[in-house]
Write an enzyme that holds these catalytic residues in place. Structure first.
Site, PDB file in Angstrom:
ATOM      1  N   PRO A 229       0.818  -1.222   0.000  1.00  0.00           N
ATOM      2  CA  PRO A 229       0.000   0.000   0.000  1.00  0.00           C
ATOM      3  C   PRO A 229       0.849   1.268   0.000  1.00  0.00           C
ATOM      4  O   PRO A 229       0.323   2.359  -0.221  1.00  0.00           O
ATOM      5  CB  PRO A 229      -0.839  -0.117   1.283  1.00  0.00           C
TER       6      PRO A 229
ATOM      7  N   GLU B   8       3.499  -7.578   8.495  1.00  0.00           N
ATOM      8  CA  GLU B   8       3.904  -6.169   8.504  1.00  0.00           C
ATOM      9  C   GLU B   8       4.833  -5.836   7.333  1.00  0.00           C
ATOM     10  O   GLU B   8       5.483  -4.802   7.314  1.00  0.00           O
ATOM     11  CB  GLU B   8       4.571  -5.816   9.840  1.00  0.00           C
TER      12      GLU B   8
ATOM     13  N   ARG C 262      -4.170  -7.999 -20.574  1.00  0.00           N
ATOM     14  CA  ARG C 262      -5.084  -7.562 -21.633  1.00  0.00           C
ATOM     15  C   ARG C 262      -4.381  -6.766 -22.715  1.00  0.00           C
ATOM     16  O   ARG C 262      -4.901  -6.602 -23.810  1.00  0.00           O
ATOM     17  CB  ARG C 262      -6.207  -6.712 -21.050  1.00  0.00           C
TER      18      ARG C 262
ATOM     19  N   ASP D 255     -11.184   0.418 -24.444  1.00  0.00           N
ATOM     20  CA  ASP D 255     -11.742   0.336 -23.099  1.00  0.00           C
ATOM     21  C   ASP D 255     -11.964   1.688 -22.460  1.00  0.00           C
ATOM     22  O   ASP D 255     -11.347   2.664 -22.836  1.00  0.00           O
ATOM     23  CB  ASP D 255     -10.731  -0.321 -22.151  1.00  0.00           C
TER      24      ASP D 255
END
Ligand code: ADE
Length: 242
Positions: A87, A114, A152, A167
């Protein structure tokens, strides 16, 4: 393209990789995905991959030796990206997916607990990517999403080579509505222009629908999109109407 994934939970990948488009890409030989168990690179007797953090704190930290050994074994003298899912990384986008699809190989490293000892980042990771501003239980789901979005763009993975460039996001706009038969469903008719056979009018209508949808849902995307004079006139018109 070849994608290697280093994870404590390789079995999590089996469902997504064995279905639909990712499966077809592998069957066609344009995409090869190799899953590697991080534990296999821990050479102590109990194959320990984590330990308590120096300086205290909660949770466990993934030890540096297994991950560094795995990357060095898999990458050798190669110079393609080694991507840590975290993150704390750069937020993944369509543009990043397209860029990464140009690479001959990628290696994804999935963290847990962690996270990894900082020296893994410093010694072998070339890029850190996040799926979004939320915390997952591990990098596996993020890796699967990214893998799908990257795959893709590899020629031969999608049924029609034309699909990916049209797209949502690829042209900087959200896609407008789509319709199929029946022409009327529960009192709602398909927009008549789509049945008109007038290709220029249909193309213009689709463009305007995409512009409207983007403007109403994600207006910030318009700032980064190439717009024609006709597009701008349409946007001025709808803004004036509201
Ligand atoms: N691992 C945990 N949360 C994550 C996120 N948001 N993106 C990528 N990897 C993660």
């Amino acid at each position: 393209m070849r994608i290697d994934v280093l994870t404590l939970f390789p079995e999590m990948f089996l469902g997504p990789l064995q279905e639909s488009i990712l499966k077809r890409g592998q069957e066609r030989g344009v995409l090869a995905i190799y899953l590697h168990q991080l534990r296999d690179y821990a050479f102590d007797r109990h194959q320990v991959t984590d330990d308590t953090p120096y300086g205290g704190g909660h949770g466990m930290v993934l030890k540096p030796e297994p991950a560094v050994r795995a990357v060095e074994t898999l990458r050798g003298a190669g110079d393609w990206p080694v991507i840590l899912l975290t993150p704390q990384g750069r937020t993944f986008t369509q543009e990043i997916a397209q860029d990464l699809a140009q690479q001959p190989r990628l290696l994804f490293i999935c963290g847990h607990y962690e996270g990894f000892d900082e020296r893994v980042r410093e010694q072998v990771v070339t890029e850190e990517l996040s799926l979004g501003d939320y915390v997952l239980t591990g990098g596996e789901l993020a890796a699967m999403v990214m893998l799908d979005a990257i795959a893709r763009w590899i020629p031969g993975v999608l049924g029609s080579a034309q699909s990916a460039p049209h797209d949502s996001y690829a042209e900087g706009l959200l896609e407008g509505p789509n319709y199929t038969r029946p022409a009327e469903f529960r009192g709602q008719a398909v927009p008549p222009v789509l049945l008109s056979g007038n290709h220029a009018a249909i193309a213009r209508w689709k463009r305007e629908q995409a512009l409207f949808r983007t403007w109403s849902r994600r207006p910030e995307l318009l700032a980064q999109t190439e717009l024609s004079a006709e597009d701008r006139a349409y946007l001025e018109k709808i803004k004036g109407e509201l």
